[in-house]
Design an enzyme around this catalytic site. Structure first.
Site, mmCIF file in Angstrom:
data_model
loop_
_atom_site.group_PDB
_atom_site.id
_atom_site.type_symbol
_atom_site.label_atom_id
_atom_site.label_comp_id
_atom_site.label_asym_id
_atom_site.label_seq_id
_atom_site.Cartn_x
_atom_site.Cartn_y
_atom_site.Cartn_z
ATOM 1 N N ASN A 8 0.853 -1.186 0.000
ATOM 2 C CA ASN A 8 0.000 0.000 0.000
ATOM 3 C C ASN A 8 0.895 1.245 0.000
ATOM 4 O OD1 ASN A 8 -1.451 2.257 1.038
ATOM 5 N ND2 ASN A 8 -3.067 0.887 1.712
ATOM 6 N N HIS A 11 0.941 6.231 1.675
ATOM 7 C CA HIS A 11 1.703 7.178 2.497
ATOM 8 C C HIS A 11 2.736 7.955 1.710
ATOM 9 C CE1 HIS A 11 -0.265 6.402 6.136
ATOM 10 N NE2 HIS A 11 0.122 5.157 6.258
ATOM 11 N N ARG A 19 3.334 18.850 1.356
ATOM 12 C CA ARG A 19 3.984 20.014 0.770
ATOM 13 C C ARG A 19 3.254 20.518 -0.489
ATOM 14 N NH1 ARG A 19 9.220 22.238 0.752
ATOM 15 N NH2 ARG A 19 9.077 21.837 2.967
ATOM 16 N N HIS A 51 -5.501 3.891 -2.286
ATOM 17 C CA HIS A 51 -6.839 4.275 -1.842
ATOM 18 C C HIS A 51 -7.098 5.700 -2.312
ATOM 19 C CE1 HIS A 51 -9.755 4.524 1.886
ATOM 20 N NE2 HIS A 51 -10.340 4.858 0.754
ATOM 21 N N ARG A 53 -9.361 8.491 -1.877
ATOM 22 C CA ARG A 53 -10.442 8.886 -0.958
ATOM 23 C C ARG A 53 -11.293 9.978 -1.576
ATOM 24 N NH1 ARG A 53 -10.220 7.823 4.487
ATOM 25 N NH2 ARG A 53 -8.612 6.319 5.031
ATOM 26 N N ARG A 57 -7.285 13.193 -0.139
ATOM 27 C CA ARG A 57 -6.292 13.752 0.783
ATOM 28 C C ARG A 57 -4.889 13.194 0.540
ATOM 29 N NH1 ARG A 57 -8.153 10.545 6.082
ATOM 30 N NH2 ARG A 57 -10.101 11.469 5.460
ATOM 31 N N GLU A 78 -8.461 0.577 -3.386
ATOM 32 C CA GLU A 78 -9.325 0.636 -2.196
ATOM 33 C C GLU A 78 -10.308 1.753 -2.413
ATOM 34 O OE1 GLU A 78 -7.748 1.211 1.720
ATOM 35 O OE2 GLU A 78 -6.336 -0.403 1.386
ATOM 36 N N THR A 109 -8.256 3.898 7.533
ATOM 37 C CA THR A 109 -9.495 3.129 7.609
ATOM 38 C C THR A 109 -9.583 2.495 8.995
ATOM 39 O OG1 THR A 109 -9.082 2.641 5.297
ATOM 40 C CG2 THR A 109 -10.854 1.428 6.351
ATOM 41 N N GLU A 159 -11.025 -9.161 2.891
ATOM 42 C CA GLU A 159 -9.772 -8.776 3.539
ATOM 43 C C GLU A 159 -10.100 -8.600 5.012
ATOM 44 O OE1 GLU A 159 -7.308 -5.722 1.777
ATOM 45 O OE2 GLU A 159 -6.523 -5.153 3.740
ATOM 46 N N HIS A 198 -3.884 -4.259 7.616
ATOM 47 C CA HIS A 198 -3.992 -3.122 8.529
ATOM 48 C C HIS A 198 -3.160 -3.355 9.786
ATOM 49 C CE1 HIS A 198 -5.498 0.601 10.143
ATOM 50 N NE2 HIS A 198 -6.074 0.804 8.989
HETATM 51 N N1 PXP Z 1 -5.885 -2.786 3.977
HETATM 52 C C1 PXP Z 1 -6.789 -1.790 4.033
HETATM 53 C C2 PXP Z 1 -8.179 -2.084 3.592
HETATM 54 C C3 PXP Z 1 -6.431 -0.507 4.468
HETATM 55 O O1 PXP Z 1 -7.357 0.481 4.518
HETATM 56 C C4 PXP Z 1 -5.094 -0.261 4.829
HETATM 57 C C5 PXP Z 1 -4.682 1.112 5.270
HETATM 58 O O2 PXP Z 1 -4.842 2.032 4.253
HETATM 59 C C6 PXP Z 1 -4.169 -1.315 4.743
HETATM 60 C C7 PXP Z 1 -4.606 -2.571 4.337
HETATM 61 C C8 PXP Z 1 -2.727 -1.130 5.093
HETATM 62 O O3 PXP Z 1 -2.623 -0.855 6.455
HETATM 63 P P1 PXP Z 1 -1.244 -0.355 7.045
HETATM 64 O O4 PXP Z 1 -0.919 0.928 6.384
HETATM 65 O O5 PXP Z 1 -1.514 -0.225 8.497
HETATM 66 O O6 PXP Z 1 -0.231 -1.425 6.721
#
Ligand code: PXP
Length: 250
Positions: A8, A11, A19, A51, A53, A57, A78, A109, A159, A198
């Site tokens: 994922n 980040h 920025r 994801h 959103r 964001r 996502e 999430t 999931e 997650h």
């Molecule tokens: N799976 C889902 C559905 C999520 O929403 C997230 C976080 O965006 C993740 C996995 C990944 O979680 P983490 O960033 O805590 O590894």
């Protein structure tokens, strides 16, 4: 079959937006989710998750389309269960879509989808996406009624939300693993592919070995955090090396 890793990369965009919130497309906007996607590919990622959103964001639509066009990895979008996101997914045509709950205030999430309570809209989204050739996963808490409702929507995958496990104090961890194991058993018995994600990190990962039938783990925060730590030393060194070329007056 070895466990698959979905990376994922949200980040990376979170950092960029800190920025470049108003100009994510600026020529000098960094870090780049596209480059991060190639880095994940080089590291052996089996798929990418991002994801988009509703408030945009972190990931922008343009990130998703660019990564979809350029990176030879399966893409997992996502998405919240909204008409806007459905339209985006049908245009983007990711390989997978993971339906997640979304509220504006949350930082990430926070809980699983309430499939049983929001059954009809969820089932309709699953049908639309799967008819378009996108395999759908439902992000749910590891509870049997949610697994059962997820199976009834026609989705191919679930999931399991591992956040409660990841955040539980040590004394409660085994109970959370039991919960995940029971949900995984039920999902597998219902013919669903069982994924999880997650809060999974380098130290809690192997506790999940007690959960059967897992096919794919989606991990973001911990991998990006590790990348920052392990990459800071060479990044500072490279800046120092460049600064050493400052022409000194003799
Ligand atoms: N799976 C889902 C559905 C999520 O929403 C997230 C976080 O965006 C993740 C996995 C990944 O979680 P983490 O960033 O805590 O590894």
């Amino acid at each position: 079959m070895p466990l698959l890793l979905g990376v994922n990369i949200d980040h990376i965009a979170t950092l960029r937006q800190a920025r470049y919130a108003r100009a994510p497309e600026a020529f000098n906007a960094e870090p780049s989710p596209l480059l991060a996607a190639f880095d994940a590919l080089a590291g052996g990622a089996d798929s990418l998750t991002l994801h988009v959103r509703s408030d945009r964001r972190h990931m922008q639509d343009a990130d998703a389309f660019r990564i979809r066009a350029k990176v030879p990895l399966p893409l997992n979008l996502e998405m919240g269960v909204t008409a806007e996101m459905l339209t985006l997914a049908l245009k983007l045509q990711p390989d997978f879509a993971c339906l997640v709950p979304e509220s504006r205030e949350e930082i990430t999430t926070e809980g699983g989808l309430e499939v049983a309570l929001r059954f009809e809209p969820t089932r309709m989204a699953v049908t639309r996406l799967q008819e378009a050739g996108i395999r759908v996963s439902l992000f749910i808490d590891p509870d049997l009624p949610q697994v059962e409702a997820a199976a009834r929507t026609g989705a191919r995958m679930i999931e399991l939300h591992t956040g409660c496990f990841a955040n539980a104090p040590e004394a409660a961890r085994d109970a959370e693993i039991q919960r995940l194991a029971a949900a995984a058993q039920a999902g597998h018995a219902a013919g669903l592919q069982v994924n999880a994600g997650h809060g999974i990190n380098y130290s809690n990962l192997t506790r999940l070995w007690a959960v059967p039938h897992l096919v794919e783990l989606n991990i973001g925060h911990s991998i990006v955090a590790r990348a920052l730590h392990s990459g800071l030393t060479p990044a500072v060194r490279a800046m120092k090396e460049l600064m050493a070329t400052y022409p000194t007056l003799t």
